[in-house]
Design an enzyme around this catalytic site. Structure first.
Site, mmCIF file in Angstrom:
data_model
loop_
_atom_site.group_PDB
_atom_site.id
_atom_site.type_symbol
_atom_site.label_atom_id
_atom_site.label_comp_id
_atom_site.label_asym_id
_atom_site.label_seq_id
_atom_site.Cartn_x
_atom_site.Cartn_y
_atom_site.Cartn_z
ATOM 1 C CE LYS A 1 -3.884 2.046 2.581
ATOM 2 N NZ LYS A 1 -4.819 1.882 3.709
ATOM 3 C CB SER B 1 -8.086 3.989 2.873
ATOM 4 O OG SER B 1 -7.306 3.257 3.814
ATOM 5 C CB SER C 1 -8.808 1.304 5.803
ATOM 6 O OG SER C 1 -9.464 2.537 5.753
#
Length: 491
Positions: free
Chosen positions: A76, A154, A178
């Site tokens: 990420k 997210s 998330s």
């Protein structure tokens, strides 16, 4: 079957037997990433680094190689990776290449993992649909008709990449859901560990008392393998717990006879879709059939969780994001003649931060201001303590894990919430934020499809530091559900 479609456990075994090389596995993933461009999951590709790491993995094979030797992962964009763009999907960090490696990525590389590149996400991890990213929307590999769907957020890029077999696993972060919400939207597994189990050092901060990194994978076994490599004490993170990391994979015995599973009555939300209710009932049945005892429980302060979260998280974010000012790194606005330092801060932040980040910084600054600190922030902190106490009492009464829905719906269309009230988007976190507020471990497991053919997940919440037990419960649920569906390839 292409090599990129393997699970981490399958690839590990194939690599160990010499049936597959790390270079071939990495090449299969890079080819899949190339074909998967329409998903916009990867935003910075690192093929040279990946192939170098893969070659090193092949050379190491057999000589006490690490648990992830030769396994290609996506990272990420919130994790700092030395010499590789790490922007937190924000224009304010455009061009930022850290000179250091986050603890999590250091541990993964030490275990032999291969980094394919950086993954899309909501800007500064603020969002539930991956629509706040400076790189544009990540797209869910699952599709209905011709509508493009959100992969959730997210960690939307991580979820899309794993679900589409672009990588074998990915890192995510979870501040209010998330990891778990995108996992549910894309039919994969995502675990948020206990707060302090995984080091936050080198991860761009959103809300420091809530943020926690975790793995996103195709199976519960893969999540156990990846979490084992990510977890552990780190003296560089003062909130990192100095407690031993158990063998999570060995904990997957599949035996939950006599375990008590709590069903919280407060999670029966008004207007909950019948499909979600039915899925939850199915989950209860599956765990009962495996020998668990199902117990109705009460978590009375649940209804205050969302408002408390949306006071505490923006308050911490407004403090954390004050460091982005155009002085030392990242974007700096062009200044006009006579502009001073305050003008530079204002222009840089106005240009660099997206609308949702600006909204949350404004909310956070407001609730921390002298006139409202007690009315909002302190009150939210007290509510948080009550939410934690609810869980403590339930676990003290002998409950081993709690079963809830993971999300209030399946994935929605990209752009569908564009004109909605921001609070409507925040409601996506309704089942997940309590876990962050209480610092507990939580996992999302894919259990079935809705009427439209989209994946739905259930969430299991565990006792603090009992990720091993939580993963075993999730493993039982996964085996009973037998979810093997994959998205039909349209990209």
């Amino acid at each position: 079957m292409n090599a990129n479609e393997l699970t981490i456990a399958e690839a590990r075994d194939a690599l160990a037997k010499g049936e597959l090389s790390a270079v071939d596995l990495t090449m299969a993933c890079l080819t899949a990433i190339d074909a998967g461009t329409p998903l916009n999951a990867f935003v910075h590709l690192t093929p040279e680094i990946a192939l170098d790491q893969a070659r090193a993995s092949d050379a190491r094979r057999g000589e006490g190689a690490g648990a992830l030797n030769g396994i290609p992962l996506g990272i990420k964009d919130l994790f700092c990776t030395r010499g590789v763009a790490s922007q937190a999907a924000s224009n304010i960090l455009k061009g930022f290449k850290p000179e250091y490696e986050s603890t999590v990525t250091s541990k993964l590389f030490a275990a032999g993992a291969v980094m394919l590149g950086k993954l899309n996400m909501d800007e500064f991890a603020m969002g539930s649909s991956n629509e706040t990213s400076c790189y544009g929307d990540a797209v869910n590999p699952w599709k209905v008709d011709d509508r493009k769907l959100t992969p959730g957020g997210s960690s939307g890029g991580s979820a899309a990449a794993v679900a589409a077999d672009l990588c074998l696993g990915a890192t995510g972060t979870d501040t209010g859901g998330s990891i778990r919400q995108p996992a549910a939207f894309t039919g994969i597994v995502g675990i948020k560990p206990t707060y302090g189990r995984v080091s936050r050092w080198g991860i761009v901060a959103f809300a420091s008392s809530l943020d926690q990194a975790g793995p996103m994978t195709k199976t519960v076994r893969d999540a156990a393998i990846l979490l084992g490599a990510m977890a552990g004490h780190d003296p560089k993170d003062s909130t990192s717990a100095d407690i031993p990391v158990p063998d999570f994979e060995a904990a997957l015995t599949g035996d939950i006879r006599g375990k008590k599973i709590g069903i919280p009555r407060e999670y029966r939300m008004e207007g909950m879709p019948a499909e979600i209710e039915a899925l939850w009932a199915k989950g209860r049945e599956m765990l009962a059939d495996a020998g668990a005892e199902i117990v109705d429980i009460s978590l009375p302060h649940t209804k205050y969780a969302l408002p408390a979260y949306y006071v505490i998280a923006p308050a911490e974010a407004s403090s954390n994001l004050a460091r982005y000012d155009g002085v030392r790194y990242g974007h700096r606005a062009k200044l006009g003649q006579g502009d001073g330092i305050v003008d530079m801060y204002e222009k840089t932040r106005a240009e660099g931060f997206g609308k949702e980040v600006q909204r949350r910084v404004m909310i956070g600054t407001y609730v921390l201001s002298a006139g409202f600190y007690d009315a909002y922030y302190n009150r939210a902190r007290k509510v948080r303590a009550l939410i934690k106490r609810d869980f403590d009492q339930v676990f003290a009464e002998g409950i081993d894990a709690i079963l809830t829905p993971a999300t209030p719906s399946s994935a929605f269309g990209l752009g569908e919430m564009a004109h909605a009230d921001p609070v409507e988007m925040y409601l996506n976190d309704v089942f997940t934020v309590t876990v962050n507020l209480a610092g507990l471990p939580g996992i999302s497991v894919p259990v079935g499809l809705d009427a439209k053919g989209l994946p739905l997940g259930l969430q299991l919440i565990g006792r603090p530091w009992d990720e091993a037990g939580l993963l075993n419960h999730a493993h039982v649920l996964e085996q009973a559900a037998g979810f093997v569906e994959k998205p039909r390839k349209w990209w």
